[in-house]
Every structure is written in C-alpha cells, then in structure tokens.
Design a protein around this motif. Structure first.
Motif, mmCIF file in Angstrom:
data_model
loop_
_atom_site.group_PDB
_atom_site.id
_atom_site.type_symbol
_atom_site.label_atom_id
_atom_site.label_comp_id
_atom_site.label_asym_id
_atom_site.label_seq_id
_atom_site.Cartn_x
_atom_site.Cartn_y
_atom_site.Cartn_z
ATOM 1 N N ASN A 60 7.586 -43.213 37.782
ATOM 2 C CA ASN A 60 7.755 -42.021 38.108
ATOM 3 C C ASN A 60 8.757 -41.177 37.644
ATOM 4 O O ASN A 60 9.293 -40.274 38.285
ATOM 5 N N LYS A 62 10.236 -38.661 35.004
ATOM 6 C CA LYS A 62 9.476 -37.496 34.239
ATOM 7 C C LYS A 62 10.480 -37.171 33.213
ATOM 8 O O LYS A 62 11.897 -36.962 33.296
ATOM 9 N N HIS A 63 10.222 -37.124 31.977
ATOM 10 C CA HIS A 63 10.942 -36.801 30.718
ATOM 11 C C HIS A 63 10.221 -36.042 29.447
ATOM 12 O O HIS A 63 8.926 -36.277 29.410
ATOM 13 N N ILE A 79 5.476 -33.388 28.637
ATOM 14 C CA ILE A 79 6.027 -34.134 29.817
ATOM 15 C C ILE A 79 5.686 -35.597 30.019
ATOM 16 O O ILE A 79 4.104 -35.475 30.381
ATOM 17 N N THR A 81 5.179 -38.969 32.106
ATOM 18 C CA THR A 81 5.707 -39.711 33.359
ATOM 19 C C THR A 81 5.801 -41.335 32.884
ATOM 20 O O THR A 81 4.888 -41.903 32.464
ATOM 21 N N PHE A 142 1.054 -38.934 29.616
ATOM 22 C CA PHE A 142 1.188 -37.426 29.182
ATOM 23 C C PHE A 142 -0.084 -36.733 28.974
ATOM 24 O O PHE A 142 -0.964 -37.584 28.359
#
Length: 312
Positions: A60, A62-63, A79, A81, A142
């Motif tokens: 989990n 987020k990036h 974005i 996960t 994503f």
C-alpha cells in the motif's frame, strides 16, 4: 469599508500551557543511543526462528509513476499502489523494511519512476542485493488512461483500465513477469435476442486478463497494455465510450445487436487471442456481467498454460 480589529474576549493560556492541559509532558531523560551504529538491530538477529517465510515486505505504498503507451496519450502520469517483498529464511528474525522505500526514493530522484518491464526488472534485482536475499518482488497497480473516439462523431474522451505489473527476481531462476488488465465492455444476451420478438437486453461486463509473460516482452515494440485491451474489447458485443452523440449511439447499439455474447463466449474468444500472442505463456481470463434484468451477475473464466503443450 473600515478595517475592524479583532479584540479577544478572554485571555487564553500560552501554547505550552495549552499543550500541557491536553496531555503533553516533558521529555524523560534520554539513556539510549542516538547514533545508528550504536543502536540494537533486532531485525538482524540470527537464531532458529522455526519457519521460513514466503514473503515479508511492505504494501500500500502510493507513488507517482510515468506510463508510456502506443495509444494517446503516449506519455502520462499516474499514481501506483506498490508492494515490495522478499522471502526470509528461518535463521533471520526480520528484514530491513526501510530499504524498500529507500530504493524507491533513489529511483525517483534519478527521474520519473517508469512503469515498464526493464525498470522493474532492474529494481527487483537491485532490491534483492540490497537486502542480501536471493529474491525480491515488486508489484504495481495503477489506472491507465487511453483516448477513445466516438465511431461516427469522432469526438474524443478518456477511458481507463486497471493495470497490474509484477516482477519477481530469483538469483537461481531468473525473472517471472506477470501482468493483468481489467476492462469494461458491453455484451448483448444471445438468448434474449433469440427468443424476443424485438430488442434484446444487454449489460456492462468486466473482462479481467491475467497473464504470465516470457522474456520476449522486454524487446517487444508493441504496447502489451494495448494488446490486452484489444483482446478484451474486440471480442465484446461493443466497446464502452466516454463521449457518444446520437449517431454514435446508433452505431454502438446496432453493433452490439449484431454481435451477441454470453460470458462463456467472451472468455473463450479472449483466450483465443491470448493463445496466439507469442509473449504470453500462461493466462487466465474472467468475465463478470452485471445483468440488467436479473438480480445476479453472470460469471465465467478460463485458465490455460501454453508451456504444458511442450511437455506432452
């Protein structure tokens, strides 16, 4: 207008007093080391901890990522996960969790994190080496956006699918590459068309494709995402559109009527396309239709491993 000056009606305690009022306390005397090389490292404790672990890591995360495609837009930001993991033998108490995000930050500082196979393969191998382990896995989930035009009006809008990319690196066995795509489609019921005097009910379906790829994917000029999307959509009764004018709607509904599909039909037709793709070694196709005149959903799935054919 005249400026009005705020005049407080009551005197509040100072900020420090307010913090104390709500439970803050003074720091206790510090007795433990503050330098990293002097701190206890419980995760690196070596004993017999009873069982090997299949996976340990973090999830989990987020990036931001950059996604390339042969469909418009050719380059987009999304974005992801992200999950990272590695196996752990029973002689080690734990793994160094901070090294997962430390490496992700390192990649990001070098430029945008690319959601492509070569980057993920390199990341997984370097992660295993950083953790001093034989293997490592990275998984990205994503949304991927693509342009879709109305068949008659040619008006464009953006559709999207959910994408998963997973790379496992094993020092002894090399790489395992997995991917999935979930796409919305329209299906028209063949039974309804057959038995009704006119019209037929249709429904929105979700086609999910899960594949295991061979090494040829890293040198493919074609966009694998676009290939999976085409396999899902081209076998449906009709495609889903973000913008439809009346002439478009006429074409889409008539196309659906000309191409009725059960969920069973959908998974078999998509499976046939995947079977013909050289890059795909194993696949699973599932379809879920949200029925428009029934209380239930209709489902079907098929799994096939092309590698088994070579073993016969």
């Amino acid at each position: 207008m005249h400026d009005t000056k705020f005049i407080p009606l009551k005197k509040l305690p100072s900020k420090a007093e307010r913090h104390k009022l709500f439970g803050s306390v003074l720091p206790v005397p510090r007795t433990k080391p503050v330098e990293k090389n002097q701190m206890a490292d419980l995760q690196n404790t070596k004993k017999d901890f009873l069982f090997d672990l299949d996976a340990v890591g973090i999830a989990n995360v987020k990036h931001p990522i950059t996604v390339s495609s042969e469909l418009l837009p050719n380059k987009q930001s999304s974005i992801a996960t992200i999950s990272f993991s590695t196996s752990l033998n029973k002689t080690s108490k734990g793994t160094n969790m901070s090294r997962f995000t430390e490496q992700l930050s390192s990649y990001y500082r070098q430029g945008a994190f690319e959601a492509e196979w070569q980057t993920l393969k390199r990341f997984a191998k370097e992660l295993a080496e950083r953790l001093d382990q034989q293997d490592a896995t990275i998984e990205l989930k994503f949304p991927w956006f693509f342009e879709r035009r109305g068949p008659q009006s040619d008006l464009a809008g953006l559709n999207h699918t959910d994408i998963t990319m997973e790379v496992n690196y094993d020092a002894s066995n090399g790489y395992t590459l997995k991917a999935s795509l979930s796409a919305l489609i329209t299906t028209l019921c063949p039974c309804s068309k057959e038995i009704s005097e006119y019209s037929a009910h249709n429904q929105r379906g979700v086609v999910t494709i899960e594949i295991e790829l061979n090494e040829t994917i890293t040198s493919e000029e074609r966009d694998w995402k676009a290939m999976l999307l085409e396999a899902a959509e081209s076998n449906a009764s009709a495609r889903i559109h973000p913008v439809l004018k009346r002439p478009d709607e006429k074409m889409v509904t008539e196309q659906a009527y000309e191409n009725p599909r059960f969920v069973e039909d959908m998974v078999r037709l998509v499976a046939a396309d995947l079977y013909e793709m050289e890059m795909v070694e194993k696949f699973r196709v599932s379809c879920r239709n949200e029925e428009s005149i029934h209380m239930h959903d209709a489902i079907a799935s098929v799994t096939y491993d092309k590698r088994n054919e070579n073993q016969r």
